[in-house]
Write a protein that holds these residues in place. Structure first.
Motif, PDB file in Angstrom:
ATOM      1  N   ALA A 118       0.853  -1.197   0.000  1.00 36.81           N
ATOM      2  CA  ALA A 118       0.000   0.000   0.000  1.00 36.81           C
ATOM      3  C   ALA A 118       0.887   1.245   0.000  1.00 36.81           C
ATOM      4  N   ARG A 169      -2.684   4.204  -8.650  1.00 34.63           N
ATOM      5  CA  ARG A 169      -1.832   3.206  -7.970  1.00 34.63           C
ATOM      6  C   ARG A 169      -0.999   2.447  -9.007  1.00 34.63           C
ATOM      7  N   ASN A 191      -2.761  -3.275  -4.378  1.00 31.33           N
ATOM      8  CA  ASN A 191      -1.607  -3.131  -3.493  1.00 31.33           C
ATOM      9  C   ASN A 191      -0.802  -4.412  -3.390  1.00 31.33           C
ATOM     10  N   ASP A 246      -1.692  -7.371  -2.320  1.00 26.46           N
ATOM     11  CA  ASP A 246      -1.907  -8.135  -1.092  1.00 26.46           C
ATOM     12  C   ASP A 246      -2.332  -9.559  -1.462  1.00 26.46           C
ATOM     13  N   LEU A 258      -7.749   3.728  -1.473  1.00 25.95           N
ATOM     14  CA  LEU A 258      -7.415   2.308  -1.654  1.00 25.95           C
ATOM     15  C   LEU A 258      -7.833   1.462  -0.453  1.00 25.95           C
TER      16      LEU A 258
END
Ligand SMILES: NC(=O)c1ccc[n+]([C@@H]2O[C@H](COP(=O)([O-])OP(=O)(O)OC[C@H]3O[C@@H](n4cnc5c(N)ncnc54)[C@H](OP(=O)(O)O)[C@@H]3O)[C@@H](O)[C@H]2O)c1
Length: 359
Positions: free
Chosen positions: A32, A67, A266, A268, A341
Motif C-alpha cells: 500500500a 496506484r 496493493n 496483497d 485504496l
C-alpha cells in the motif's frame, strides 16, 4: 489606462501566487502507498508563451488507476517516473490565455496532474465554458468514471429488463452510476459496498434493490439470497473475495465487464483469494459467460460526446444522483489517495485545490 490582470495582481500582492506547488512520486510503493512515496515541491510559476495558456487547478481527481502508475510493472500506460509529477485529471480555470478558443476565466477539463498550475497548448483540453453548472462533475459523473460506467455496462454488460446486475464499490464514482443506469434499464440491482452507511445510501438514495457489506462474514450466503434468480451481469470493480461470492451465482450467458480489480492493486496476496482460474474457465465455457476487459478511453473515446449529452440529461432530470467526497488542499492529496485504496472515500474523490472564485 493600464489594468493589471488578476494574475499580475496576485503576483504583486501574494508571494504564494508566484509559486507552483506540485506533488511528485518520491519512491515506488512496495505494497500500500505510504506518505514517503510522495513529495511536495515548489517551483516558480511558469509564464505562457504565444500559443499557450496558464491554467489554475481548482479540482484534482483522485482515481484508483493512479496506484498502477506508481508501479513500474508492465501495464497499458507508462508509469510515472520517480521524481516526476503525479498524473491526474483536473478541472481548472484559464488564468492567462495566448490561445484562440480559450478566454480568461473559462473552465477546462485537462490532465494537469497534482499541481496548482500548468501550461497548456490546448491539446487534449475540453473547454467547459465560462459557467458550467457543476464544474467538478467533469471529473466524475460527467467525466471518466461516469463514462466508464456507461460504456462498460451498456456495451459489454448489455443489461435487459428483469435481469439481475451486481456491482461492487457500489457507492463510488463508477459503481454508483453503473447501478443507477441498471435501474433505468429496469434490472434488479444488487450493490456490494464497505459498511452499513454506504449500503444504506445505495438502497435509500440511489434506489438499488439491495446492497451488501463485502466485509460481512456470510457474504456468499447473503448474496445468494439477494440474487434468487442468479446473476446476469456482474460489473467487476474489485476482484478478490467479492468475485468469489459472485462466481457460483453467474447464470448461463452472463456478462462480466471487467473494469477494475482494486482489491489486488496493493499486491496483497490475501486479497487475491485462492486461484480461480481453472473453475472459472470451465464455467466460462459451459455457461457461455462473456468476460471482457476494457480501458475506457482506449476503447471508447469516440463515444464521449454522446455519453456527456445523455448523462447531462439524466442528471438534470434527477434520474442519476451523484455524490462527491471533497478533500480540501493539494497537500492533502496523498493521504486522501491512500484512503481511497482502503475504502475511506464515500463518493467520487476530488481534491479542491483552489476556491472556485479565487481562480
Ligand atoms: N477500466 C477502466 O477504464 C476504468 C476506469 C475507471 C475506473 N476503473 C476501475 O473501477 C473501479 C472503481 O473505481 P472508482 O473510480 O469508481 O473508485 P471508487 O469506487 O470511488 O473508490 C474505490 C472504492 O473501492 C473499494 N475498495 C477498495 N479496496 C477494496 C477491497 N479490498 N475490496 C473491496 N472494495 C474495495 C472501496 O469502496 P467500498 O468501501 O465500498 O468497498 C473504495 O471506496 C476501480 O477498480 C478502478 O480501477 C476502471
Amino acid at each position: 489606462m493600464y489594468q493589471p490582470t488578476k494574475h499580475e495582481k496576485r503576483k504583486a500582492s501574494n508571494m504564494s501566487g508566484t509559486i507552483n506547488r506540485r506533488i511528485v512520486l518520491a519512491s515506488r510503493p512496495v505494497a500500500a502507498p505510504v506518505a514517503a512515496n510522495f513529495r511536495l515541491e515548489n517551483e516558480t510559476l511558469p509564464s505562457p508563451n504565444e500559443g499557450q495558456m496558464l491554467l489554475r487547478t481548482v479540482y484534482l481527481s483522485l482515481d484508483p488507476y493512479m496506484r498502477g502508475r506508481m508501479s513500474d510493472a508492465p501495464s497499458y500506460a507508462p508509469p510515472v517516473g520517480t521524481g516526476q509529477l503525479m498524473v491526474g485529471a483536473t478541472v481548472s480555470r484559464v488564468e492567462i490565455s495566448n490561445l484562440a478558443g480559450f478566454a480568461v476565466g473559462d473552465w477546462v477539463l485537462s490532465q494537469n496532474g497534482w499541481q496548482d498550475y500548468a501550461l497548456s497548448d490546448g491539446r487534449g483540453v475540453l473547454n467547459l465554458g465560462a459557467h458550467p453548472a457543476h464544474p467538478s462533475y467533469a471529473l466524475g459523473v460527467l467525466g471518466m468514471p461516469g463514462f466508464t460506467a456507461y460504456m462498460g455496462l451498456l456495451d459489454i454488460g448489455q443489461p435487459k429488463p428483469g435481469e439481475t446486475v451486481v456491482v461492487a464499490a457500489a457507492t463510488g464514482g463508477v459503481g454508483s452510476v453503473v447501478g443507477q443506469i441498471a435501474r433505468l434499464k429496469e434490472c434488479r440491482v444488487v450493490g456490494i459496498a464497505g459498511g452499513t452507511e454506504k449500503c444504506r445510501y445505495a438502497v435509500e438514495e440511489l434506489g438499488f434493490d439491495a446492497c451488501l457489506d463485502h466485509r460481512a462474514p456470510k457474504l456468499k450466503e447473503e448474496l445468494a439470497a439477494a440474487c434468487p434468480k442468479g446473476i446476469d451481469v456482474y460489473f467487476e470493480n474489485v476482484g478478490g473475495v467479492v468475485f468469489d461470492a459472485v462466481f457460483p451465482l453467474l447464470n448461463a450467458r452472463a456478462r462480466i465487464p471487467v473494469c477494475g480489480l482494486i482489491a489486488t492493486y496493493n499486491g496483497d496476496p490475501a486479497a487475491e483469494s485462492k486461484c480461480r482460474t481453472s473453475p472459472l474457465m470451465t464455467a466460462v465455457l459451459k455457461k457461455r459467460i462473456r468476460i471482457q476487459g476494457f480501458i475506457i478511453f482506449e476503447d471508447y473515446a469516440s463515444h464521449f460526446a454522446d455519453f456527456r449529452k445523455q448523462m447531462t440529461e439524466w442528471c438534470e432530470a434527477g434520474k442519476i444522483k451523484y455524490r462527491e467526497d471533497r478533500v480540501s488542499g493539494l497537500e492533502n492529496a496523498p493521504e486522501a489517495f491512500m484512503g481511497l485504496l482502503q475504502g475511506k472515500n464515500f463518493g467520487k474523490l476530488v481534491v479542491q485545490v483552489a476556491a472556485e472564485a479565487e481562480a
